[in-house]
Design an enzyme around this catalytic site. Structure first.
Site, short mmCIF file in Angstrom:
data_model
loop_
_atom_site.label_atom_id
_atom_site.label_comp_id
_atom_site.label_asym_id
_atom_site.label_seq_id
_atom_site.Cartn_x
_atom_site.Cartn_y
_atom_site.Cartn_z
N ASP A 113 -0.50 -8.99 0.51
CA ASP A 113 -1.92 -8.83 0.79
C ASP A 113 -2.09 -7.43 1.37
OD1 ASP A 113 -4.61 -9.65 0.83
OD2 ASP A 113 -4.49 -10.13 2.96
N HIS A 130 1.74 2.22 0.55
CA HIS A 130 1.94 1.08 1.45
C HIS A 130 2.66 -0.06 0.76
CE1 HIS A 130 -1.68 0.71 -0.88
NE2 HIS A 130 -1.94 -0.51 -0.47
#
Length: 217
Positions: free
Chosen positions: A72, A199
């Site tokens: 997520d 990321h």
């Protein structure tokens, strides 16, 4: 060994396959949700990226009997006290409307001066084995976090929020995010450049040692 990446995004599959190949991880086949029978996918109701990732991975491991990875991620904007955060994909009110989300974020930060436009992409990635998911509810898995058969790792990519979109090699907020040390938006970087710095790339690489242990490599 088959490992399920709980996504229907082909780009994420390609990215994880590239990362595991670069790490020399042998005997592992990365598959996606399109490669397994359908199962009910619970909505993202966690209060953090980690909770959502763990719940998704836990559901996938229970439904398929495979070790499962889920992630997520989203963008956090300093001037908005870390928002949109976990609401990044539905910031405008409609889940997955990238253009509307981007336009709304630009409008909300239009009067923020250049020296206060710091932002970061954040990703939590979870690996859950069937043994780690057995008898544990999604809420319990999220609350307990890392434990036997459950691992969660994080990746952060700092940068600056631009004032207008630039580039087409990306999705979501990529066109308005300029990574630290760059003069291009993340949507102007090549796929290989993004893998190395993003990321999600950082989080997935942090999972490699755990995948190696799982595969007995």
């Amino acid at each position: 060994m088959r490992i399920l990446l709980a996504t229907r995004n082909p780009g994420k599959l390609v990215e994880l396959r590239r990362i595991t190949e670069a790490a020399g991880l042998a005997g592992v086949e990365i598959v996606g949700l399109a490669d397994v029978p359908d199962f009910p996918e619970a909505p993202e109701t966690g209060a953090t990226f980690a909770e959502n990732a763990l719940a998704k991975a836990r559901d996938a491991a229970v439904a398929t009997g495979l070790p499962a990875i889920a992630d997520d991620s989203g963008i956090t904007v300093d001037a908005l006290n870390g928002m949109p955060g976990i609401f990044s994909a539905r910031w405008s009110g409609t889940h997955g409307d990238d253009e509307a989300n981007l336009r709304l974020l630009l409008a909300q930060t239009s009067d923020v001066p250049d020296d206060r436009r710091g932002a970061a992409f954040v990703c939590a990635a979870a690996l859950v084995t069937p043994e780690g998911a057995d008898g544990v509810s999604p809420a319990e898995a999220a609350a307990e976090g890392t434990g036997p058969g459950r691992t969660v790792v994080h990746g952060t990519w700092r940068g600056t929020l631009l004032r207008a979109p630039a580039g087409t090699n990306g999705f979501g907020y990529d066109p308005i995010f300029e990574p630290e040390g760059e003069t291009r938006s993340s949507a102007e970087l090549s796929s290989e450049e993004k893998d190395a710095a993003s990321h999600r790339g950082r989080a997935l690489r942090a999972l490699v040692p755990h995948l190696q242990a799982l595969a007995g490599a």
